[in-house]
Design a protein around this motif. Structure first.
Motif, mmCIF file in Angstrom:
data_model
loop_
_atom_site.group_PDB
_atom_site.id
_atom_site.type_symbol
_atom_site.label_atom_id
_atom_site.label_comp_id
_atom_site.label_asym_id
_atom_site.label_seq_id
_atom_site.Cartn_x
_atom_site.Cartn_y
_atom_site.Cartn_z
ATOM 1 N N SER A 283 -0.353 -16.432 -9.591
ATOM 2 C CA SER A 283 -0.192 -15.251 -8.761
ATOM 3 C C SER A 283 0.273 -14.088 -9.633
ATOM 4 N N HIS A 284 0.001 -12.860 -9.211
ATOM 5 C CA HIS A 284 0.393 -11.688 -9.979
ATOM 6 C C HIS A 284 1.756 -11.173 -9.518
ATOM 7 N N VAL A 285 2.437 -10.517 -10.427
ATOM 8 C CA VAL A 285 3.692 -9.828 -10.145
ATOM 9 C C VAL A 285 3.432 -8.331 -10.279
ATOM 10 N N LEU A 286 3.941 -7.546 -9.347
ATOM 11 C CA LEU A 286 3.705 -6.103 -9.330
ATOM 12 C C LEU A 286 5.027 -5.359 -9.370
ATOM 13 N N GLN A 287 5.094 -4.372 -10.256
ATOM 14 C CA GLN A 287 6.270 -3.512 -10.367
ATOM 15 C C GLN A 287 5.868 -2.073 -10.052
ATOM 16 N N VAL A 288 6.641 -1.409 -9.175
ATOM 17 C CA VAL A 288 6.344 -0.027 -8.777
ATOM 18 C C VAL A 288 7.636 0.784 -8.787
ATOM 19 N N LYS A 289 7.558 1.999 -9.335
ATOM 20 C CA LYS A 289 8.715 2.907 -9.342
ATOM 21 C C LYS A 289 8.297 4.257 -8.772
ATOM 22 N N ARG A 290 9.176 4.814 -7.961
ATOM 23 C CA ARG A 290 8.869 6.107 -7.342
ATOM 24 C C ARG A 290 10.110 6.655 -6.663
ATOM 25 N N LEU A 291 10.002 7.884 -6.177
ATOM 26 C CA LEU A 291 11.015 8.459 -5.294
ATOM 27 C C LEU A 291 10.583 8.238 -3.854
ATOM 28 N N LEU A 292 11.548 7.951 -2.998
ATOM 29 C CA LEU A 292 11.266 7.801 -1.580
ATOM 30 C C LEU A 292 11.508 9.141 -0.887
ATOM 31 N N GLY A 293 10.554 9.549 -0.099
ATOM 32 C CA GLY A 293 10.715 10.795 0.646
ATOM 33 C C GLY A 293 11.015 10.530 2.104
ATOM 34 N N PRO A 294 11.439 11.553 2.824
ATOM 35 C CA PRO A 294 11.673 12.915 2.338
ATOM 36 C C PRO A 294 12.991 13.023 1.573
ATOM 37 N N ASN A 295 13.207 14.196 0.979
ATOM 38 C CA ASN A 295 14.462 14.398 0.264
ATOM 39 C C ASN A 295 15.627 14.395 1.246
ATOM 40 N N VAL A 296 16.830 14.134 0.734
ATOM 41 C CA VAL A 296 18.010 13.986 1.591
ATOM 42 C C VAL A 296 19.066 15.017 1.206
ATOM 43 N N ALA A 297 19.976 15.240 2.121
ATOM 44 C CA ALA A 297 21.077 16.170 1.864
ATOM 45 C C ALA A 297 22.123 15.505 0.972
ATOM 46 N N ALA A 298 22.820 16.292 0.185
ATOM 47 C CA ALA A 298 23.848 15.768 -0.714
ATOM 48 C C ALA A 298 24.962 15.070 0.054
ATOM 49 N N THR A 299 25.150 15.426 1.303
ATOM 50 C CA THR A 299 26.205 14.818 2.123
ATOM 51 C C THR A 299 25.753 13.516 2.778
ATOM 52 N N ALA A 300 24.478 13.150 2.610
ATOM 53 C CA ALA A 300 23.941 11.956 3.289
ATOM 54 C C ALA A 300 23.560 10.855 2.307
ATOM 55 N N LEU A 301 24.087 10.886 1.094
ATOM 56 C CA LEU A 301 23.740 9.894 0.082
ATOM 57 C C LEU A 301 24.443 8.566 0.362
ATOM 58 N N SER A 302 23.705 7.471 0.173
ATOM 59 C CA SER A 302 24.277 6.130 0.326
ATOM 60 C C SER A 302 24.919 5.692 -0.985
ATOM 61 N N SER B 152 0.821 -1.206 0.000
ATOM 62 C CA SER B 152 0.000 0.000 0.000
ATOM 63 C C SER B 152 0.856 1.257 0.000
ATOM 64 N N ASP B 153 1.931 1.249 0.780
ATOM 65 C CA ASP B 153 2.819 2.415 0.825
ATOM 66 C C ASP B 153 3.404 2.707 -0.555
ATOM 67 N N ASP B 154 3.850 1.658 -1.252
ATOM 68 C CA ASP B 154 4.440 1.854 -2.576
ATOM 69 C C ASP B 154 3.400 2.263 -3.606
ATOM 70 N N LEU B 155 2.248 1.596 -3.601
ATOM 71 C CA LEU B 155 1.221 1.899 -4.593
ATOM 72 C C LEU B 155 0.677 3.316 -4.441
ATOM 73 N N SER B 156 0.488 3.754 -3.211
ATOM 74 C CA SER B 156 -0.081 5.092 -3.006
ATOM 75 C C SER B 156 0.856 6.180 -3.514
ATOM 76 N N GLN B 157 2.159 5.913 -3.496
ATOM 77 C CA GLN B 157 3.151 6.904 -3.917
ATOM 78 C C GLN B 157 3.768 6.586 -5.270
ATOM 79 N N ALA B 158 3.245 5.581 -5.971
ATOM 80 C CA ALA B 158 3.781 5.241 -7.295
ATOM 81 C C ALA B 158 3.701 6.453 -8.217
ATOM 82 N N GLY B 159 4.776 6.697 -8.958
ATOM 83 C CA GLY B 159 4.793 7.833 -9.870
ATOM 84 C C GLY B 159 5.156 9.146 -9.230
ATOM 85 N N PHE B 160 5.547 9.137 -7.949
ATOM 86 C CA PHE B 160 6.007 10.373 -7.330
ATOM 87 C C PHE B 160 7.441 10.640 -7.777
#
Length: 318
Positions: A131-150, A58-66
């Protein structure tokens, strides 16, 4: 001198018979209580597994396409500069259906299909049939600082004029008033473990390893989706279509997905030895009725998720 009186043989036999009846009743109550506790534990575990699985999807689907400032558009390399390469990717059907945008077609932020003997994605070869397969793409929030990238994640930096997608182990590009967001691609499916237990898994995007398989919830045996779509562009649901019935043209932006109903069949680890269930079960899902007769407790769960970032259909052409 008084004589001590004992029990006669008849009295002793009667006492023994009564004792057997009492012990049998106590043992019956104990067994019944034990079965009830076991059964309650099984159904509690089923409920907990369903709750976790539905929350994740649900978390991914609600924010899909963000996509931050690009939300509402179909991404291509015309509006996103892609500076990263994904190895071991999960690529679905369509011209533009990989982890990162290509230079053509409609970028599919939500896509699903029914697993068959000829899977539509190489990374889900072992998914359970039906069974169905589901693919979801989105950005994860909140945004992050440039110094905190993994270093093991992908990111999108964007402002109102441009966007660049890059790997966290690269030099982070700088845009005026740009913000950094983690880029995510997930593929959900059901697979059976070596011990026979079905589990919900996903493949999640990393720099090291590409789409890496991870086990999420055990006991999930069937996964199906029903899509509420708008084909007229008026913001209203026109029809409900299963993943197996959606056409390639519909996935490519002819319709807009406004909501998704998720259906889960979740089972216990063991059969219902107490006989509370008769072992026969018929459940109605979007693709039809499924039947079980192995005595293992199961429940059908569903939830409907509103898609908050439906893509504009006009942007997918070309």
């Amino acid at each position: 001198m008084s004589r001590v009186k004992g029990l006669t043989l008849v009295e002793l036999l009667i006492a023994m018979v009564l004792g057997v009846f009492v012990l049998s009743a106590v043992f019956g109550v104990f067994v019944s209580s034990s079965i009830s506790v076991t059964s309650t534990g099984q159904y509690n575990q089923i409920q907990e597994s369903a709750r976790l699985a539905l929350r994740l999807m649900s978390d991914d689907l609600s924010q899909a396409g963000f996509y931050a400032g690009l939300t509402g558009t179909s991404l291509t390399t015309r509006n996103v500069s892609v500076d990263a390469v994904v190895n071991n990717d999960c690529v679905g059907l369509g011209e533009n259906n990989a982890s990162v945008p290509a230079g053509r077609g409609h970028f599919r932020t939500i896509w699903s299909y029914r697993q068959s003997a000829v899977p539509s994605m190489d990374c889900t070869q072992q998914a359970l049939l039906g069974s169905h397969v589901l693919q979801v793409k989105r950005l994860l929030g909140p945004n992050v600082a440039a110094t905190a990238l993994s270093e093991n994640r992908y990111y999108l930096v964007s402002n109102h004029a441009q966007a660049r997608l890059f790997a966290g182990n690269q030099q982070a590009p700088v845009l005026v008033q740009g913000r950094y967001w983690q880029w995510q691609h997930r593929v959900y499916y059901v697979e059976r473990r070596d011990d026979g237990m079905p589990v919900l898994k996903w493949r999640q995007l990393y720099v090291n390893g590409g789409m890496v398989e991870e086990e999420l919830v055990e006991g999930v045996e069937m996964l199906q989706f029903l899509f509420a779509v708008d084909s007229l562009g008026d913001g209203r649901v026109d029809s409900y279509i299963t993943a197996s019935a959606m056409s390639e043209a519909q996935w490519d932006g002819v319709v807009e997905v406004l909501a998704v109903t998720v259906y889960l069949v979740v089972r216990a680890a063991n059969d219902d030895q107490g006989g509370i269930s008769d072992g026969r079960l018929r459940l109605t899902l979007p693709d039809g009725v499924v039947s079980y007769d192995d005595g293992i407790p199961r429940r059908l769960f569903s939830t409907t998720v509103m898609v908050r970032n439906a893509a504009l259909v006009a942007e997918g052409a070309g």
